[in-house]
Structures are given as structure tokens and as C-alpha cells.
Design a protein around this motif. Structure first.
Motif, PDB file in Angstrom:
ATOM      1  N   MET A 276       0.857  -1.200   0.000  1.00  0.00           N
ATOM      2  CA  MET A 276       0.000   0.000   0.000  1.00  0.00           C
ATOM      3  C   MET A 276       0.892   1.248   0.000  1.00  0.00           C
ATOM      4  N   SER A 277       0.686   2.155  -0.910  1.00  0.00           N
ATOM      5  CA  SER A 277       1.537   3.335  -1.025  1.00  0.00           C
ATOM      6  C   SER A 277       1.261   4.326   0.103  1.00  0.00           C
ATOM      7  N   ARG A 278       2.215   5.224   0.277  1.00  0.00           N
ATOM      8  CA  ARG A 278       2.074   6.225   1.339  1.00  0.00           C
ATOM      9  C   ARG A 278       0.871   7.132   1.109  1.00  0.00           C
ATOM     10  N   SER A 279       0.582   7.447  -0.141  1.00  0.00           N
ATOM     11  CA  SER A 279      -0.565   8.309  -0.437  1.00  0.00           C
ATOM     12  C   SER A 279      -1.880   7.607  -0.096  1.00  0.00           C
ATOM     13  N   VAL A 280      -1.918   6.288  -0.264  1.00  0.00           N
ATOM     14  CA  VAL A 280      -3.126   5.532   0.096  1.00  0.00           C
ATOM     15  C   VAL A 280      -3.290   5.511   1.611  1.00  0.00           C
ATOM     16  N   TYR A 281      -2.175   5.346   2.342  1.00  0.00           N
ATOM     17  CA  TYR A 281      -2.231   5.428   3.799  1.00  0.00           C
ATOM     18  C   TYR A 281      -2.818   6.770   4.233  1.00  0.00           C
ATOM     19  N   LEU A 282      -2.321   7.840   3.601  1.00  0.00           N
ATOM     20  CA  LEU A 282      -2.788   9.183   3.962  1.00  0.00           C
ATOM     21  C   LEU A 282      -4.274   9.336   3.665  1.00  0.00           C
ATOM     22  N   LEU A 283      -4.710   8.873   2.506  1.00  0.00           N
ATOM     23  CA  LEU A 283      -6.126   8.956   2.144  1.00  0.00           C
ATOM     24  C   LEU A 283      -6.979   8.179   3.142  1.00  0.00           C
ATOM     25  N   PHE A 284      -6.522   6.983   3.508  1.00  0.00           N
ATOM     26  CA  PHE A 284      -7.256   6.175   4.480  1.00  0.00           C
ATOM     27  C   PHE A 284      -7.370   6.909   5.818  1.00  0.00           C
ATOM     28  N   GLY A 285      -6.252   7.517   6.254  1.00  0.00           N
ATOM     29  CA  GLY A 285      -6.266   8.249   7.519  1.00  0.00           C
ATOM     30  C   GLY A 285      -7.207   9.435   7.497  1.00  0.00           C
ATOM     31  N   VAL A 286      -7.230  10.160   6.375  1.00  0.00           N
ATOM     32  CA  VAL A 286      -8.112  11.326   6.244  1.00  0.00           C
ATOM     33  C   VAL A 286      -9.575  10.887   6.257  1.00  0.00           C
ATOM     34  N   ILE A 287      -9.889   9.821   5.529  1.00  0.00           N
ATOM     35  CA  ILE A 287     -11.271   9.312   5.508  1.00  0.00           C
ATOM     36  C   ILE A 287     -11.692   8.877   6.901  1.00  0.00           C
ATOM     37  N   ALA A 288     -10.810   8.134   7.604  1.00  0.00           N
ATOM     38  CA  ALA A 288     -11.126   7.669   8.955  1.00  0.00           C
ATOM     39  C   ALA A 288     -11.364   8.855   9.881  1.00  0.00           C
ATOM     40  N   TYR A 289     -10.572   9.910   9.719  1.00  0.00           N
ATOM     41  CA  TYR A 289     -10.724  11.088  10.572  1.00  0.00           C
ATOM     42  C   TYR A 289     -12.072  11.761  10.355  1.00  0.00           C
ATOM     43  N   PHE A 290     -12.460  11.941   9.107  1.00  0.00           N
ATOM     44  CA  PHE A 290     -13.721  12.636   8.844  1.00  0.00           C
ATOM     45  C   PHE A 290     -14.936  11.770   9.203  1.00  0.00           C
ATOM     46  N   VAL A 291     -14.781  10.449   9.106  1.00  0.00           N
ATOM     47  CA  VAL A 291     -15.847   9.568   9.615  1.00  0.00           C
ATOM     48  C   VAL A 291     -15.992   9.761  11.121  1.00  0.00           C
ATOM     49  N   PHE A 292     -14.852   9.799  11.811  1.00  0.00           N
ATOM     50  CA  PHE A 292     -14.882  10.056  13.256  1.00  0.00           C
ATOM     51  C   PHE A 292     -15.532  11.404  13.556  1.00  0.00           C
ATOM     52  N   LEU A 293     -15.120  12.453  12.817  1.00  0.00           N
ATOM     53  CA  LEU A 293     -15.624  13.795  13.100  1.00  0.00           C
ATOM     54  C   LEU A 293     -17.143  13.855  12.974  1.00  0.00           C
ATOM     55  N   GLY A 294     -17.674  13.267  11.902  1.00  0.00           N
ATOM     56  CA  GLY A 294     -19.123  13.236  11.732  1.00  0.00           C
ATOM     57  C   GLY A 294     -19.803  12.426  12.831  1.00  0.00           C
ATOM     58  N   THR A 295     -19.182  11.309  13.210  1.00  0.00           N
ATOM     59  CA  THR A 295     -19.752  10.456  14.256  1.00  0.00           C
ATOM     60  C   THR A 295     -19.754  11.167  15.602  1.00  0.00           C
ATOM     61  N   PHE A 296     -18.668  11.886  15.889  1.00  0.00           N
ATOM     62  CA  PHE A 296     -18.565  12.625  17.152  1.00  0.00           C
ATOM     63  C   PHE A 296     -19.608  13.736  17.218  1.00  0.00           C
ATOM     64  N   LEU A 297     -19.745  14.499  16.145  1.00  0.00           N
ATOM     65  CA  LEU A 297     -20.734  15.572  16.134  1.00  0.00           C
ATOM     66  C   LEU A 297     -22.148  15.015  16.286  1.00  0.00           C
ATOM     67  N   TYR A 298     -22.395  13.865  15.658  1.00  0.00           N
ATOM     68  CA  TYR A 298     -23.719  13.250  15.805  1.00  0.00           C
ATOM     69  C   TYR A 298     -23.947  12.803  17.242  1.00  0.00           C
ATOM     70  N   LEU A 299     -22.876  12.368  17.926  1.00  0.00           N
ATOM     71  CA  LEU A 299     -23.022  11.927  19.317  1.00  0.00           C
ATOM     72  C   LEU A 299     -23.567  13.043  20.201  1.00  0.00           C
ATOM     73  N   ILE A 300     -23.147  14.277  19.936  1.00  0.00           N
ATOM     74  CA  ILE A 300     -23.648  15.414  20.708  1.00  0.00           C
ATOM     75  C   ILE A 300     -25.170  15.524  20.546  1.00  0.00           C
ATOM     76  N   GLY A 301     -25.633  15.435  19.294  1.00  0.00           N
ATOM     77  CA  GLY A 301     -27.072  15.495  19.044  1.00  0.00           C
ATOM     78  C   GLY A 301     -27.805  14.295  19.597  1.00  0.00           C
ATOM     79  N   PHE A 302     -27.172  13.130  19.513  1.00  0.00           N
ATOM     80  CA  PHE A 302     -27.784  11.893  20.006  1.00  0.00           C
ATOM     81  C   PHE A 302     -28.021  11.968  21.514  1.00  0.00           C
ATOM     82  N   VAL A 303     -27.010  12.370  22.249  1.00  0.00           N
ATOM     83  CA  VAL A 303     -27.121  12.439  23.715  1.00  0.00           C
ATOM     84  C   VAL A 303     -28.051  13.575  24.142  1.00  0.00           C
ATOM     85  N   GLY A 304     -27.982  14.708  23.427  1.00  0.00           N
ATOM     86  CA  GLY A 304     -28.753  15.877  23.826  1.00  0.00           C
ATOM     87  C   GLY A 304     -30.147  15.951  23.256  1.00  0.00           C
TER      88      GLY A 304
END
Length: 246
Positions: free
Chosen positions: A1-29
Motif C-alpha cells: 500500500m503506497s504512502r498516499s493511500v495510507y494518507l487517504l485512508f487516515g483522512v477518511i477515517a478522521y472525517f468519519v470520526f468527526l461526523g460520528t462525534f458531532l452526531y453523538l452530541i445530538g444523540f445524547v442531547g
């Protein structure tokens, strides 16, 4: 797996987390516009079934979050998953566990308490917001982008070796050892309308966090030795100590 693919995977994982975290605020509240929350959106089922499903979802999240964060698991896991994306993979699995919770959660709307006083309601919402702010600020104090995997994939992209961990006590960490967990405690429990389902979520996640802290501190002692033990003796776990230990 190339370094650019690693970076893309990391960025996608981060934005999935960010959306999930923001939704958690709405879910709990139970915030307006959020379709599935702790108290609405999911199907109403008999109480024993709802409790079983909800406790199972909390346990699944807790098991994933704690097991994959342990040093021993990481050592074995990186034989399968490349080290630069190990953290991003963890973040992706954690996000998946939360998304599963949002989709399968069974509301239990019976009221435990309902605060009517408007000043008290405003105070509880302020505490709710403060809890999430503490969580977010705490991640930046301990390197937000490293915590969620972006620093690792970016460093790998640039051919830089991962730095050795350094023990630090920035801002909140001078007063409590686990401000991130403290923020979650405040956010989960600060509500003017506590239903049985919300109580189950807050209580279950609180139990998980208390267990997780024990495992996390064991790893920190292994990593930093007497330095962390001295810190643990001086600084409170979730609340500041009123007096210095003798």
C-alpha cells in the motif's frame, strides 16, 4: 500500500470520526433535527428487550474501545494492519461501534426527572455544552491529530519516524489526570429531562469509562514508570484534589 493511500485512508477515517462525534452530541442531547437520539427515533419495544439491546450496544462499544487501545493488542494487531494506519483503523472501528449504537438504540422514554425551573434548565444546558467543549479541548492538549491517526499517516507520507511519547501535563492535565473522560461525564449527565434510556446510556458509559481508566493508567505506568506514578499521586483522576497529598 503506497504512502498516499495510507494518507487517504487516515483522512477518511478522521472525517468519519468527526461526523460520528458531532452526531453523538445530538444523540445524547436530543437536539432538534437529529433523527435518531437516545430518546426518539428508534422503535419502542418491551422494556426487557430494550435494556438488553442497549446494554449490549454499550458493552460492544466499551469492549472495542478498550481492547483495541491496549498495548498488547496493538503489538499483535500491527502484524496484520500496517503501523502507520493502526490508529486510523482503531478510529474507524470506534466510529462504526457508535454508528451501530445510533442505528440500533431502543429508546426507553419513561421519565426519571424533569427540571422545570428555567434557570436550572439553562445551567444544565450550559454544563452539557461545557462537557463537550472540555472533551474537544482535551484532545488538542494531547495532540488531537495524533490521537485520531492523522499525524501518523502524515509523518509516514513524509518519511518521518514516529516520535517517542513524552509525558506532559498541559492545562487541564495539571488539575485532573483524565479531563477528556471528565468532560464526557459532564456531558452525559447534564440534562433537564432524564429518561430511563438516557440514564442507562449515561450509567453504562460511566461504568465503561471508569474501567477504561484503570487499563489506560496501567499502560501509562508501563510507559512512563515512576514519573506517571508520582503524577497519579498528586493529581485527581476526574476532579481536582482540594489538598495536596502529604
Amino acid at each position: 500500500m503506497s504512502r498516499s493511500v495510507y494518507l487517504l485512508f487516515g483522512v477518511i477515517a478522521y472525517f468519519v470520526f468527526l461526523g460520528t462525534f458531532l452526531y453523538l452530541i445530538g444523540f445524547v442531547g436530543n437536539l432538534p433535527g437529529v433523527p435518531l437520539t437516545v430518546d426518539r427515533g428508534g422503535p419502542l419495544v418491551p422494556l426487557p428487550a430494550a435494556v438488553a439491546v442497549d446494554v449490549g450496544l454499550i458493552a460492544l462499544f466499551g469492549l472495542q474501545h478498550s481492547l483495541m487501545a491496549r498495548r498488547g493488542f496493538k503489538a499483535a494487531w500491527t502484524r496484520i494492519v500496517p503501523a502507520p494506519v493502526e490508529r486510523s483503523t482503531y478510529v474507524l472501528f470506534a466510529s462504526a461501534a457508535l454508528i451501530l449504537m445510533y442505528l440500533l438504540w431502543r429508546p426507553i422514554p419513561a421519565t426519571i426527572w424533569m427540571v422545570e425551573n428555567q434557570a436550572a434548565v439553562a445551567l444544565l444546558w450550559a454544563l452539557f455544552a461545557a462537557g463537550w467543549l472540555i472533551v474537544l479541548l482535551s484532545t488538542f492538549l494531547i495532540s488531537h491529530f495524533e490521537l485520531f491517526g492523522l499525524k501518523q499517516v502524515w509523518g509516514h507520507m513524509r518519511g518521518r519516524a514516529a516520535a517517542e511519547p513524552v509525558f506532559r501535563q498541559p492545562f487541564f492535565y495539571r488539575f485532573v489526570r483524565h479531563p477528556l473522560y471528565a468532560g464526557f461525564f459532564i456531558a452525559f449527565w447534564s440534562t433537564p429531562h432524564m429518561t430511563f434510556g438516557h440514564l442507562l446510556l449515561a450509567g453504562g458509559m460511566s461504568v465503561y469509562m471508569l474501567v477504561a481508566i484503570r487499563f489506560e493508567e496501567r499502560d501509562l505506568v508501563t510507559m512512563f514508570g515512576p514519573q506517571y506514578e508520582e503524577y497519579r499521586g498528586k493529581v485527581g483522576m476526574l476532579t481536582p484534589r482540594l489538598r495536596r497529598p502529604v
